[in-house]
Design a protein around this motif. Structure first.
Motif, PDB file in Angstrom:
ATOM      1  N   ILE A 122       0.843  -1.199   0.000  1.00  0.00           N
ATOM      2  CA  ILE A 122       0.000   0.000   0.000  1.00  0.00           C
ATOM      3  C   ILE A 122       0.877   1.249   0.000  1.00  0.00           C
ATOM      4  O   ILE A 122       0.659   2.185  -0.789  1.00  0.00           O
ATOM      5  N   LEU A 123       1.880   1.259   0.861  1.00  0.00           N
ATOM      6  CA  LEU A 123       2.784   2.404   0.932  1.00  0.00           C
ATOM      7  C   LEU A 123       3.512   2.615  -0.394  1.00  0.00           C
ATOM      8  O   LEU A 123       3.576   3.727  -0.915  1.00  0.00           O
ATOM      9  N   TRP A 124       4.066   1.539  -0.956  1.00  0.00           N
ATOM     10  CA  TRP A 124       4.761   1.628  -2.239  1.00  0.00           C
ATOM     11  C   TRP A 124       3.839   2.107  -3.349  1.00  0.00           C
ATOM     12  O   TRP A 124       4.224   2.922  -4.188  1.00  0.00           O
ATOM     13  N   THR A 125       2.610   1.600  -3.357  1.00  0.00           N
ATOM     14  CA  THR A 125       1.654   2.015  -4.384  1.00  0.00           C
ATOM     15  C   THR A 125       1.395   3.512  -4.292  1.00  0.00           C
ATOM     16  O   THR A 125       1.374   4.212  -5.314  1.00  0.00           O
ATOM     17  N   LEU A 126       1.211   4.007  -3.087  1.00  0.00           N
ATOM     18  CA  LEU A 126       0.934   5.434  -2.914  1.00  0.00           C
ATOM     19  C   LEU A 126       2.134   6.309  -3.270  1.00  0.00           C
ATOM     20  O   LEU A 126       1.975   7.382  -3.858  1.00  0.00           O
ATOM     21  N   ILE A 127       3.333   5.864  -2.948  1.00  0.00           N
ATOM     22  CA  ILE A 127       4.540   6.622  -3.320  1.00  0.00           C
ATOM     23  C   ILE A 127       4.642   6.713  -4.837  1.00  0.00           C
ATOM     24  O   ILE A 127       4.875   7.785  -5.401  1.00  0.00           O
ATOM     25  N   LEU A 128       4.448   5.596  -5.511  1.00  0.00           N
ATOM     26  CA  LEU A 128       4.567   5.603  -6.968  1.00  0.00           C
ATOM     27  C   LEU A 128       3.397   6.321  -7.629  1.00  0.00           C
ATOM     28  O   LEU A 128       3.575   6.967  -8.672  1.00  0.00           O
TER      29      LEU A 128
END
Length: 149
Positions: A122-128
């Motif tokens: 979830i965190l990675w998705t939001l950063i990207l």
């Protein structure tokens, strides 16, 4: 004063305004470079064996695995490099956002881990997603070329 400046909340410690302004672009650049390099590092093993994830992608319903597995490998490895250097940042980050959204589903639903198991995805998705929307800043190849998507 511009309308944008008047809508911003005032700083509790106004003396820090110059510091925040000076670090603004640099902090964003560090986040983009780190995200890109970590994504490329994660994809490095996959790019060495691009068909190695065929079974996994087919188990998620992506057929044929021989098509999707190399695409996954290239998105993570080459997309990560593009994001890190800031070239074609928006399309590379958008493709990586899609890949990571699938990992949310994989960890959260398929593996039954719920939100706690999918929190890194979830965190990675939001950063990207941030970089897919925002693009790269002035510290990027896109900026040096004077063009971006």
């Amino acid at each position: 004063m511009t309308e944008l400046a008047t809508n911003r909340p005032r700083l509790i410690v106004p003396a820090l305004g110059g510091l925040y302004a000076a670090l603004h672009d640099g902090a964003e650049t560090i986040l983009r470079v780190a995200a890109g390099l970590l994504l490329a590092t994660h994809g490095y093993g996959k790019i060495l064996n691009p068909f190695g994830a065929s079974g996994m992608v087919e188990s998620l319903g992506f057929y044929p695995g021989a098509f999707w597995s190399p695409l996954l490998s290239a998105t993570e490895f080459f997309g990560g490099i593009l994001i890190a250097i800031g070239l074609f940042t928006r399309p590379a980050a958008f493709a990586a956002t899609i890949v990571l959204a699938v990992t949310i589903y994989f960890h959260g639903v398929v593996q039954g881990e719920g939100v706690m198991g999918a929190e890194k995805s979830i965190l990675w998705t939001l950063i990207l997603l941030f970089f897919a929307i925002r693009g790269a800043n002035g510290h990027s190849v896109d900026a040096k070329l004077g063009r971006q998507f």
